[in-house]
Scaffold this active site. Structure first.
Site, PDB file in Angstrom:
ATOM      1  N   HIS A 135     -30.862  87.092  83.908  1.00 12.71           N
ATOM      2  CA  HIS A 135     -31.083  86.832  85.435  1.00 12.71           C
ATOM      3  C   HIS A 135     -32.322  87.118  85.892  1.00 12.71           C
ATOM      4  CE1 HIS A 135     -29.392  87.584  89.453  1.00 12.71           C
ATOM      5  NE2 HIS A 135     -30.274  88.649  89.644  1.00 12.71           N
ATOM      6  N   MET A 166     -38.910  86.138  94.224  1.00 12.52           N
ATOM      7  CA  MET A 166     -38.904  86.611  95.677  1.00 12.52           C
ATOM      8  C   MET A 166     -40.073  86.059  96.181  1.00 12.52           C
ATOM      9  SD  MET A 166     -37.997  90.780  94.792  1.00 12.52           S
ATOM     10  CE  MET A 166     -36.713  91.268  93.646  1.00 12.52           C
ATOM     11  N   MET A 193     -24.350  91.240  96.734  1.00 15.31           N
ATOM     12  CA  MET A 193     -25.330  92.170  96.759  1.00 15.31           C
ATOM     13  C   MET A 193     -25.122  93.457  96.919  1.00 15.31           C
ATOM     14  SD  MET A 193     -28.199  90.543  95.415  1.00 15.31           S
ATOM     15  CE  MET A 193     -29.377  91.858  95.649  1.00 15.31           C
ATOM     16  N   GLY A 224     -34.634  92.928  97.271  1.00 10.76           N
ATOM     17  CA  GLY A 224     -36.178  92.792  97.488  1.00 10.76           C
ATOM     18  C   GLY A 224     -36.773  93.762  96.486  1.00 10.76           C
ATOM     19  N   GLY A 231     -35.931  96.632  92.636  1.00 14.07           N
ATOM     20  CA  GLY A 231     -35.178  97.052  91.536  1.00 14.07           C
ATOM     21  C   GLY A 231     -34.969  98.396  91.753  1.00 14.07           C
ATOM     22  N   GLY A 232     -33.992  99.160  91.060  1.00 17.92           N
ATOM     23  CA  GLY A 232     -34.034 100.489  91.225  1.00 17.92           C
ATOM     24  C   GLY A 232     -33.457 101.148  92.465  1.00 17.92           C
ATOM     25  N   ASP A 276     -24.926  92.565  92.041  1.00 16.02           N
ATOM     26  CA  ASP A 276     -26.372  92.988  91.617  1.00 16.02           C
ATOM     27  C   ASP A 276     -27.078  93.969  92.473  1.00 16.02           C
ATOM     28  OD1 ASP A 276     -28.956  92.284  90.971  1.00 16.02           O
ATOM     29  OD2 ASP A 276     -29.266  90.522  91.976  1.00 16.02           O
ATOM     30  N   GLY A 304     -28.147  98.423  91.865  1.00 15.55           N
ATOM     31  CA  GLY A 304     -27.778  99.626  91.563  1.00 15.55           C
ATOM     32  C   GLY A 304     -26.837  99.893  90.477  1.00 15.55           C
ATOM     33  N   GLY A 344     -30.695  96.032  86.069  1.00 15.20           N
ATOM     34  CA  GLY A 344     -32.149  95.612  85.642  1.00 15.20           C
ATOM     35  C   GLY A 344     -32.514  97.137  84.974  1.00 15.20           C
ATOM     36  N   SER A 345     -32.759  98.112  86.023  1.00 16.19           N
ATOM     37  CA  SER A 345     -33.216  99.419  85.537  1.00 16.19           C
ATOM     38  C   SER A 345     -32.404  99.842  84.489  1.00 16.19           C
ATOM     39  CB  SER A 345     -33.291 100.310  86.640  1.00 16.19           C
ATOM     40  OG  SER A 345     -33.975  99.791  87.861  1.00 16.19           O
TER      41      SER A 345
HETATM   42  C1  DX5 Z   1     -32.690  92.870  93.645  1.00 22.94           C
HETATM   43  C2  DX5 Z   1     -32.487  92.077  92.509  1.00 22.94           C
HETATM   44  C3  DX5 Z   1     -31.949  92.897  91.559  1.00 22.94           C
HETATM   45  C4  DX5 Z   1     -32.483  93.665  90.760  1.00 22.94           C
HETATM   46  C5  DX5 Z   1     -31.438  94.550  90.159  1.00 22.94           C
HETATM   47  O1  DX5 Z   1     -33.362  92.331  95.046  1.00 22.94           O
HETATM   48  O2  DX5 Z   1     -31.796  90.887  92.965  1.00 22.94           O
HETATM   49  O3  DX5 Z   1     -31.272  91.684  90.423  1.00 22.94           O
HETATM   50  O4  DX5 Z   1     -33.275  93.405  89.873  1.00 22.94           O
HETATM   51  O5  DX5 Z   1     -32.263  96.093  89.866  1.00 22.94           O
HETATM   52  P1  DX5 Z   1     -31.401  97.404  89.559  1.00 22.94           P
HETATM   53  O6  DX5 Z   1     -30.294  96.934  88.405  1.00 22.94           O
HETATM   54  O7  DX5 Z   1     -32.464  98.045  89.150  1.00 22.94           O
HETATM   55  O8  DX5 Z   1     -30.929  97.772  90.766  1.00 22.94           O
HETATM   56 ZN    ZN Z   2     -30.898  89.517  91.472  1.00 30.13          ZN
END
Ligand code: DX5
Ligand code: ZN
Length: 233
Positions: free
Chosen positions: A34, A38, A141, A146, A148-149, A179, A181, A201-202
């Site tokens: 993924h 941005m 979403m 915008g 991660g984390g 996607d 959290g 992500g995190s």
């Molecule tokens: C946020 C992104 C996500 C983000 C997810 O705008 O679209 O893909 O990287 O990151 P985590 O899993 O850390 O919330």
């Molecule tokens: Zn994303």
């Protein structure tokens, strides 16, 4: 039982070791990468873009990986050809950025890619009514895009459930992606509600335990998924 696909969001990776970390997810069995793009306009942050898709393409070809590209940019229609050339397999656009969503979806498909649409947390699922038959993926979403984390927004679970119902009654083949959290505490409810492509992500790239590795983080999420699926039976 629904096939659940865990997708690493490279936004949280160590960019000085990007190839190595993507490879670690592939070795752990993950097949979809993924990529969060941005622009500092649609969302208040600037991340990565075309050169990263291009750089990952040979690695993806070598290891059979799918490049899922999430565009958090205004006027995404301007960049469809460029992302196709860079090697994206799927392009997701935000419905909030597309006054001519149907046309944008058609352009993505004509460029040879799969097409996804993303909904911000405050965007109602009714927006899917006319466009659902045309898309390969719906991205719910579960944080405001915008960064991660961030923390999973609890109402996302009900929203996933409503989209699952819409997909079911319209016999749509669109996949439901979630996607934001996602971690070992939130993945279960998202899966039980009907999400099947789970972006993290995190929870994958940041070391969550003192001895945690990418492979161990993936295993933790997969175990939580398995538990949730059993509860669902
Ligand atoms: C946020 C992104 C996500 C983000 C997810 O705008 O679209 O893909 O990287 O990151 P985590 O899993 O850390 O919330
Ligand atoms: Zn994303």
């Amino acid at each position: 039982m629904r096939d659940i696909q865990l997708q690493p969001s490279i936004l949280a990776s160590d960019f000085t070791r990007l190839g190595e970390q993507v490879l670690a997810t592939a070795v752990a069995g993950l097949t979809h990468i993924h990529i969060d793009v941005m622009d500092g306009r649609f969302v208040p942050n600037i991340s990565i873009g075309l050169p990263i898709v291009q750089a990952l393409r040979p690695l993806a070809d070598e290891h059979g990986l799918f490049l899922d590209t999430h565009l958090m940019i205004v006027e995404p229609e301007k960049y469809i050809t460029a992302f196709a050339r860079a090697g994206a397999d799927l392009l997701t656009v935000h419905v909030e950025t597309c006054p001519h969503l149907h046309r944008t979806i058609q352009l993505i498909k004509e460029a040879g890619m799969q097409a996804g649409i993303a909904l911000n947390p405050a965007t109602p699922t009714t927006v899917l009514e006319e466009i659902l038959p045309d898309v390969d993926q719906v991205l719910i979403m579960s944080v405001n895009p915008g960064f991660g984390g961030q923390t999973y927004i609890p109402n996302s679970t009900n929203k996933i459930r409503r989209v699952r119902h819409m997909v079911h009654i319209t016999r749509s083949s669109a996949k439901i992606q979630v996607d934001g959290g996602i971690n070992e505490d939130t993945i279960g409810e998202a899966v039980q509600a009907g999400a099947e492509r789970i972006v993290a992500g995190s929870a994958i790239f940041k070391v969550t335990r003192a001895d945690g590795s990418i492979a161990e983080n993936i295993q933790t999420l997969q175990q939580a998924t398995a538990v949730a699926q059993q509860l669902h039976l």
